[in-house]
Design a protein around this motif. Structure first.
Motif, PDB file in Angstrom:
ATOM      1  N   UNK A   1      29.804   2.448  37.062  1.00  0.00           N
ATOM      2  CA  UNK A   1      29.952   2.069  38.463  1.00  0.00           C
ATOM      3  C   UNK A   1      31.021   2.929  39.134  1.00  0.00           C
ATOM      4  N   UNK A   2      31.921   3.489  38.333  1.00  0.00           N
ATOM      5  CA  UNK A   2      32.906   4.420  38.881  1.00  0.00           C
ATOM      6  C   UNK A   2      32.283   5.679  39.445  1.00  0.00           C
ATOM      7  N   UNK A   3      31.020   5.958  39.088  1.00  0.00           N
ATOM      8  CA  UNK A   3      30.290   7.103  39.642  1.00  0.00           C
ATOM      9  C   UNK A   3      29.374   6.698  40.795  1.00  0.00           C
ATOM     10  N   UNK A   4      28.984   5.440  40.855  1.00  0.00           N
ATOM     11  CA  UNK A   4      28.026   5.023  41.891  1.00  0.00           C
ATOM     12  C   UNK A   4      28.711   4.388  43.105  1.00  0.00           C
TER      13      UNK A   4
ATOM     14  N   UNK B   1      35.024  10.475  49.750  1.00  0.00           N
ATOM     15  CA  UNK B   1      34.596  10.160  48.381  1.00  0.00           C
ATOM     16  C   UNK B   1      35.786  10.186  47.434  1.00  0.00           C
ATOM     17  N   UNK B   2      36.674  11.177  47.622  1.00  0.00           N
ATOM     18  CA  UNK B   2      37.866  11.258  46.790  1.00  0.00           C
ATOM     19  C   UNK B   2      38.782  10.064  47.051  1.00  0.00           C
ATOM     20  N   UNK B   3      38.919   9.694  48.331  1.00  0.00           N
ATOM     21  CA  UNK B   3      39.783   8.565  48.683  1.00  0.00           C
ATOM     22  C   UNK B   3      39.221   7.244  48.177  1.00  0.00           C
ATOM     23  N   UNK B   4      37.900   7.081  48.279  1.00  0.00           N
ATOM     24  CA  UNK B   4      37.291   5.843  47.784  1.00  0.00           C
ATOM     25  C   UNK B   4      37.470   5.726  46.275  1.00  0.00           C
ATOM     26  N   UNK B   5      37.382   6.851  45.566  1.00  0.00           N
ATOM     27  CA  UNK B   5      37.586   6.832  44.118  1.00  0.00           C
ATOM     28  C   UNK B   5      39.027   6.453  43.789  1.00  0.00           C
ATOM     29  N   UNK B   6      39.980   6.998  44.553  1.00  0.00           N
ATOM     30  CA  UNK B   6      41.371   6.640  44.345  1.00  0.00           C
ATOM     31  C   UNK B   6      41.606   5.166  44.675  1.00  0.00           C
ATOM     32  N   UNK B   7      40.909   4.699  45.709  1.00  0.00           N
ATOM     33  CA  UNK B   7      40.986   3.285  46.079  1.00  0.00           C
ATOM     34  C   UNK B   7      40.470   2.407  44.946  1.00  0.00           C
TER      35      UNK B   7
ATOM     36  N   UNK C   1      40.575   3.111  41.833  1.00  0.00           N
ATOM     37  CA  UNK C   1      41.547   3.102  40.756  1.00  0.00           C
ATOM     38  C   UNK C   1      42.631   2.068  41.028  1.00  0.00           C
ATOM     39  N   UNK C   2      43.110   2.049  42.285  1.00  0.00           N
ATOM     40  CA  UNK C   2      44.174   1.110  42.636  1.00  0.00           C
ATOM     41  C   UNK C   2      43.675  -0.323  42.517  1.00  0.00           C
ATOM     42  N   UNK C   3      42.518  -0.599  43.126  1.00  0.00           N
ATOM     43  CA  UNK C   3      41.987  -1.956  43.059  1.00  0.00           C
ATOM     44  C   UNK C   3      41.506  -2.290  41.648  1.00  0.00           C
ATOM     45  N   UNK C   4      41.212  -1.258  40.853  1.00  0.00           N
ATOM     46  CA  UNK C   4      40.778  -1.490  39.487  1.00  0.00           C
ATOM     47  C   UNK C   4      41.881  -2.019  38.591  1.00  0.00           C
ATOM     48  N   UNK C   5      43.135  -1.835  38.998  1.00  0.00           N
ATOM     49  CA  UNK C   5      44.235  -2.399  38.232  1.00  0.00           C
ATOM     50  C   UNK C   5      44.151  -3.928  38.244  1.00  0.00           C
ATOM     51  N   UNK C   6      43.595  -4.480  39.341  1.00  0.00           N
ATOM     52  CA  UNK C   6      43.509  -5.942  39.470  1.00  0.00           C
ATOM     53  C   UNK C   6      42.677  -6.580  38.364  1.00  0.00           C
ATOM     54  N   UNK C   7      41.426  -6.136  38.123  1.00  0.00           N
ATOM     55  CA  UNK C   7      40.676  -6.775  37.049  1.00  0.00           C
ATOM     56  C   UNK C   7      41.213  -6.482  35.648  1.00  0.00           C
TER      57      UNK C   7
ATOM     58  N   UNK D   1      37.551  10.404  37.484  1.00  0.00           N
ATOM     59  CA  UNK D   1      36.821  11.628  37.153  1.00  0.00           C
ATOM     60  C   UNK D   1      35.783  11.947  38.226  1.00  0.00           C
ATOM     61  N   UNK D   2      35.386  10.935  38.973  1.00  0.00           N
ATOM     62  CA  UNK D   2      34.346  11.107  39.982  1.00  0.00           C
ATOM     63  C   UNK D   2      34.688  12.195  40.994  1.00  0.00           C
ATOM     64  N   UNK D   3      35.930  12.216  41.472  1.00  0.00           N
ATOM     65  CA  UNK D   3      36.306  13.204  42.486  1.00  0.00           C
ATOM     66  C   UNK D   3      36.084  14.627  41.976  1.00  0.00           C
TER      67      UNK D   3
END
Length: 406
Positions: free
Chosen positions: A331-334, A143-149, A151-157, A278-280
Motif C-alpha cells: 500500500x506504500x506504493x499505491x 507524490x513525494x510529499x504524500x509518501x513522506x506524509x 511515513x509520519x502518519x505511519x508511526x501511529x499504527x 522508497x516510493x519517491x
C-alpha cells in the motif's frame, strides 16, 4: 495552481517542502490511525466492561469509519470556501469532546455514537493535509510529499497499539480515550501557533449548496479523478479489512497476548512505512503509473495467496502474518500515487476532491468490514476473500485508467 510560499518555510535543494511542514500535516493525518489502532488491544477488556462479545465491541471500528467517510464530504467544501485553518478549529474541538464522551460512556450504544462523533471531528486533518499539499506542490512533488506524509502518519499504527497495551498495564481502557483527548488539545495548540494558511483568498470557492453539489457531480464524472481515486480506495480497502479483523484474528484465532498483538501490528505497519519512503525514489525513475500498478500487483498476489492458504490445512500464524505483511506494505506504493494522480488536475476544487477521495476510501472500508462480518467465514478465509475481492476490483479500475490514458 497557486503557490503559498508563507506555508512552506525554507526547503532543501532535494526536497521541495520543509520537513517541519510535513511533520505538522502528518500529525493531523495521524489522528485517524491513532484513534483506531490505540484502542485495539483494549477491545477484550472493553467487551468485558460493557458485557458484550469482542465481535460486538468491534462494531466500534465500522462506526469510526462511518464518521470518517461522512465528515470529509463536509470539510472539503468548507475548506475550499473559508481556507484550510478554520475547519481545523472546529474538527479538532469536536474530536476532543467526543474522546471525553467515549471515556465516560457506560453503554455500547453511547460509545458507538461517541466514536462516530470522534471520527467526524478527527477526519478534518486528512482533508486539510492532502489539500494543503495540493495547494503548494506540483503532482510529482506531491507524490513525494504524500509518501513522506505516509511515513509520519505511519508511526501511529506502529506505536499506537503498543501505547494502548502499555496503558492497559497501569490503567483501565478509559485511559486510552483520555490520552486521545489530550492529543487533540495538543493538535489545537500546534495548529493555532504553527499552521499557516495555504489557500489564497482568490482561489476560494462558493459554499452555495448548488455549487457544492455541482462540483461533486463534476468530480464523479471526471475520469482523471475518479479512476485513480476509486482504484486507490479499493486497494486501500485491504488495509481497512485488516484493521477491522486483526484483533479477532490475532488475539481470538491465534490466541496471542495483548502485548504480542501490539508488536505484531506495529511491525506490520513498519513495512508500509518503509515502502512508502522508497516510493519517491521509484516514482522519479519509473513514473507514477508504473509504480502504482506494481504495488497493485503485489497486493493482488497477497490477497489471492491468503484466500488460497485459508483453504488448505497449512494455516499458521507465520504464514498468515508474512502474507499480510507483504499485502499491507505494498500500500506504500499505491496510496501516495493514487492520491497524487487523482488530485493532479483539480486546482481550486482540491479540497472537495480530497474530501470525496477520503469518503470513498473509508466508505469502502466500512463496506468491507460489514461484508467481512456478514460472510460468517473463518477468520483467515474471511479476510482473504475480502482482500482479494477489493484488490481485484481496484486492479480492474486501474486497468481501465490505463486505457483512458492511451
Amino acid at each position: 495552481m497557486s503557490s503559498a510560499p508563507s506555508a512552506l518555510p525554507s526547503t532543501s535543494s532535494s526536497r521541495p517542502y520543509a520537513l517541519s511542514w510535513i511533520l505538522l500535516l502528518g500529525l493531523l493525518t495521524a489522528l485517524g490511525p491513532l484513534s483506531i489502532d490505540m484502542y485495539l488491544p483494549a477491545l477484550p477488556s472493553m467487551a468485558n466492561s460493557f458485557g458484550v462479545s469482542v465481535a460486538a465491541m468491534s462494531n466500534s471500528i465500522p462506526a469510526y469509519f462511518l464518521g470518517l467517510a461522512v465528515g470529509q464530504l463536509f470539510y472539503g467544501p468548507i475548506s475550499d470556501r473559508f481556507g484550510r485553518k478554520p475547519p481545523l478549529y472546529f474538527g479538532l474541538s469536536l474530536f476532543v469532546l467526543a474522546s471525553v464522551w467515549c471515556a465516560l460512556s457506560t453503554e455500547l450504544s453511547s460509545l458507538l455514537f461517541a466514536r462516530t462523533l470522534q471520527a467526524l471531528g478527527g477526519c478534518v486533518g486528512v482533508v486539510v493535509a492532502r489539500s494543503a499539499i495540493r495547494d503548494c506542490l506540483s503532482p510529482q512533488d506531491s507524490a513525494q510529499a504524500y509518501a513522506m506524509l505516509l511515513m509520519v502518519m505511519g508511526v501511529a499504527p506502529i506505536l499506537a497499539p503498543m501505547l494502548g497495551a502499555t496503558l492497559l498495564l497501569f490503567a483501565s481502557w478509559q485511559a486510552v480515550f483520555w490520552v486521545l483527548a489530550a492529543v487533540g488539545v495538543g493538535c489545537l495548540l500546534v495548529i493555532h501557533f504553527r499552521f499557516k494558511e495555504t489557500l489564497a483568498v482568490e482561489n476560494r470557492r462558493s459554499l452555495a449548496i448548488g455549487s457544492v453539489l455541482r462540483t461533486y457531480a463534476q468530480l464523479l464524472g471526471d475520469w482523471r479523478f475518479m479512476l485513480p481515486a476509486l482504484a486507490g480506495a479499493c486497494l486501500l480497502g485491504a488495509l481497512f479489512v485488516y484493521i477491522s479483523a486483526c484483533s479477532g484474528l490475532m488475539m481470538g484465532y491465534f490466541k496471542v497476548s495483548e502485548t504480542a498483538f501490539a508488536w505484531l501490528f506495529g511491525i506490520n505497519a513498519s513495512g508500509f512505512v518503509i515502502v512508502s519512503q522508497l516510493n519517491a525514489r521509484f516514482v522519479r525513475r519509473y513514473g507514477l503509473f508504473k509504480v502504482f500498478a506494481c504495488g497493485a500487483l503485489i497486493q493482488w498476489v497477497g490477497g489471492m495467496s491468503l484466500m488460497l492458504l485459508a483453504l488448505t490445512p497449512w494455516v499458521s500464524l507465520p504464514l498468515v502474518y508474512a502474507i499480510l505483511f507483504m499485502t499491507i506494505a505494498a500500500i506504500g506504493l499505491t496510496a501516495p500515487n493514487s492520491t497524487a494522480m487523482a488530485l493532479a488536475d483539480q486546482g481550486q476544487r482540491a479540497g472537495m476532491a480530497s474530501a470525496l477521495m477520503g469518503a470513498m476510501q473509508f466508505g469502502l472500508g466500512l463496506l468491507g468490514g460489514a461484508l467481512l462480518h456478514a460472510l460468517a467465514l473463518s477468520e483467515v478465509l474471511g479476510i482473504g476473500v475480502m482482500m482479494a475481492l477489493m484488490i481485484s476490483v481496484g486492479g480492474l479500475v486501474l486497468w481501465r485508467y490505463r486505457f483512458r490514458l492511451n
